[in-house]
Design an enzyme around this catalytic site. Structure first.
Site, mmCIF file in Angstrom:
data_model
loop_
_atom_site.group_PDB
_atom_site.id
_atom_site.type_symbol
_atom_site.label_atom_id
_atom_site.label_comp_id
_atom_site.label_asym_id
_atom_site.label_seq_id
_atom_site.Cartn_x
_atom_site.Cartn_y
_atom_site.Cartn_z
ATOM 1 N N ASP A 107 0.835 -1.185 0.000
ATOM 2 C CA ASP A 107 0.000 0.000 0.000
ATOM 3 C C ASP A 107 0.886 1.257 0.000
ATOM 4 O O ASP A 107 1.741 1.404 -0.862
ATOM 5 C CB ASP A 107 -0.965 -0.062 1.197
ATOM 6 C CG ASP A 107 -2.031 1.007 1.172
ATOM 7 O OD1 ASP A 107 -3.021 0.848 0.435
ATOM 8 O OD2 ASP A 107 -1.873 2.021 1.880
ATOM 9 N N ARG A 108 0.695 2.187 0.932
ATOM 10 C CA ARG A 108 1.494 3.424 0.925
ATOM 11 C C ARG A 108 2.982 3.111 1.032
ATOM 12 O O ARG A 108 3.824 3.802 0.442
ATOM 13 C CB ARG A 108 1.088 4.357 2.060
ATOM 14 C CG ARG A 108 -0.387 4.639 2.180
ATOM 15 C CD ARG A 108 -1.051 5.089 0.890
ATOM 16 N NE ARG A 108 -0.730 6.461 0.524
ATOM 17 C CZ ARG A 108 -1.192 7.065 -0.569
ATOM 18 N NH1 ARG A 108 -1.961 6.398 -1.419
ATOM 19 N NH2 ARG A 108 -0.867 8.317 -0.835
ATOM 20 N N TYR A 216 -2.201 11.293 1.759
ATOM 21 C CA TYR A 216 -3.027 11.235 0.552
ATOM 22 C C TYR A 216 -3.062 12.567 -0.195
ATOM 23 O O TYR A 216 -3.225 12.584 -1.421
ATOM 24 C CB TYR A 216 -4.435 10.762 0.905
ATOM 25 C CG TYR A 216 -4.489 9.256 1.020
ATOM 26 C CD1 TYR A 216 -4.847 8.471 -0.067
ATOM 27 C CD2 TYR A 216 -4.137 8.612 2.204
ATOM 28 C CE1 TYR A 216 -4.871 7.089 0.028
ATOM 29 C CE2 TYR A 216 -4.151 7.238 2.308
ATOM 30 C CZ TYR A 216 -4.515 6.475 1.221
ATOM 31 O OH TYR A 216 -4.513 5.103 1.313
ATOM 32 N N HIS A 277 -7.469 -6.568 0.217
ATOM 33 C CA HIS A 277 -6.341 -5.650 0.115
ATOM 34 C C HIS A 277 -5.192 -6.001 1.059
ATOM 35 O O HIS A 277 -4.037 -5.707 0.762
ATOM 36 C CB HIS A 277 -6.834 -4.230 0.403
ATOM 37 C CG HIS A 277 -5.792 -3.176 0.283
ATOM 38 N ND1 HIS A 277 -5.098 -2.924 -0.890
ATOM 39 C CD2 HIS A 277 -5.295 -2.290 1.194
ATOM 40 C CE1 HIS A 277 -4.252 -1.926 -0.704
ATOM 41 N NE2 HIS A 277 -4.352 -1.532 0.552
#
Length: 297
Positions: A107-108, A216, A277
């Site tokens: 993810d990030r 974000y 996810h």
């Protein structure tokens, strides 16, 4: 001091103007693990001990997450850019005396990982990516269906303090909803209790909610622009890259996610798994099967 990851020790490393929480165990080739949103180092609980049987595993809480510092954002949204976070990881490597390392991100953290490979190619041996496609490509892939599923990309990136205030009304409820809705089973049961408690505790800190939003905001601006500039300049990732994507995750919604990585890297392998996810918690064996041979090669 002891870490929430069994067998790991936790230390603090000051670098790039902030303090980062670092967890370490094992011997062998150095392997740095980078978590994603809305998690922290505890997302590796199901796989880090097994990885430490083969590698010198270093688990970092990204700035703004876990036990690392959460500096305020700047107007240009560079503080939480993946370029700045990649500099954090280079600083950790310098502090630990590591000239090079394998990098595995989810993810990030995967966005930090590939930015690190682009900006500091001499520091990355092999690159592992879990459940993302490049930031610019993901924005360019948006359809109505994907926008509906990935609404958090635009919600969290709204100007402060709108998302912070809305999340702050029920931070644990918001984090629980996010975690649950992104799993294949639509259940919080896939998360180890200690990990879920860590995510909820983190959500109770307004500074960390602000940091997540800043992460974000950088993704919608600075990170996207960096990707677009690199694509225009023809820059590519030199390190061998292994990409693991979930059959029901966000990258799968782009159509052919591995092909997007092949446009960015010289040497790409990929695998998919039956998971939502959060592959490390939903399908830990699939993560180990994909990455242990890759990093051991």
């Amino acid at each position: 001091m002891a870490s929430g990851l069994p067998g790991f020790t936790q230390t603090r490393i000051d670098t790039n103007g902030i303090g980062l929480s670092v967890h370490r165990a094992g011997t062998g080739a150095p392997l740095i693990l980078l978590h994603g949103y809305p998690q922290n180092h505890m997302c590796w609980l199901n796989v880090a001990p097994a990885l430490a049987e083969r590698f010198d595993v270093i688990v970092v809480d990204l700035r703004g997450y876990g036990d690392s510092d959460a500096p305020p954002d700047d107007d240009a949204h560079t503080t939480y850019s993946k370029r700045e976070m990649a500099r954090d990881i280079v600083g950790v490597m310098d502090a630990l005396g590591l000239a090079r390392a394998h990098i595995l991100g989810h993810d990030r953290g995967a966005r930090v990982a590939y930015r690190l490979a682009l900006d500091h190619p001499d520091r990355v041996d092999r690159l592992g990516i879990i459940e993302i496609v490049p930031t610019g490509d993901f924005w360019a892939s948006w359809t109505a269906d994907l926008a509906y599923k990935a609404y958090h990309w635009t919600f969290l990136a709204q100007p402060a303090p709108l998302p912070e205030r809305l999340i702050g009304a029920d931070p644990v409820g918001y984090i629980d909803h996010t975690l649950q809705s992104w799993t294949l089973a639509k259940s919080l049961d896939v998360f180890p209790p200690a990990a879920l408690a860590a995510y909820r505790r983190q959500a109770g800190d307004p500074a960390r909610i602000a940091a997540m939003c800043a992460d974000y905001r950088a993704g919608a601006t600075t990170d996207r622009h960096l990707d677009e500039a690199d694509r225009a300049a023809g820059r590519r990732i030199a390190a061998p890259l292994m990409f693991l994507w979930a059959e029901t995750g966000f990258p799968a919604q782009t159509g052919h996610p591995a092909d997007l990585w092949r446009a960015w890297a010289e040497n790409v392998q990929d695998a998919s798994c039956r998971s939502g996810h959060f592959a490390m918690e939903e399908a830990p064996q699939a993560v180990l099967d994909a990455f242990v041979p890759f990093f051991a090669a």
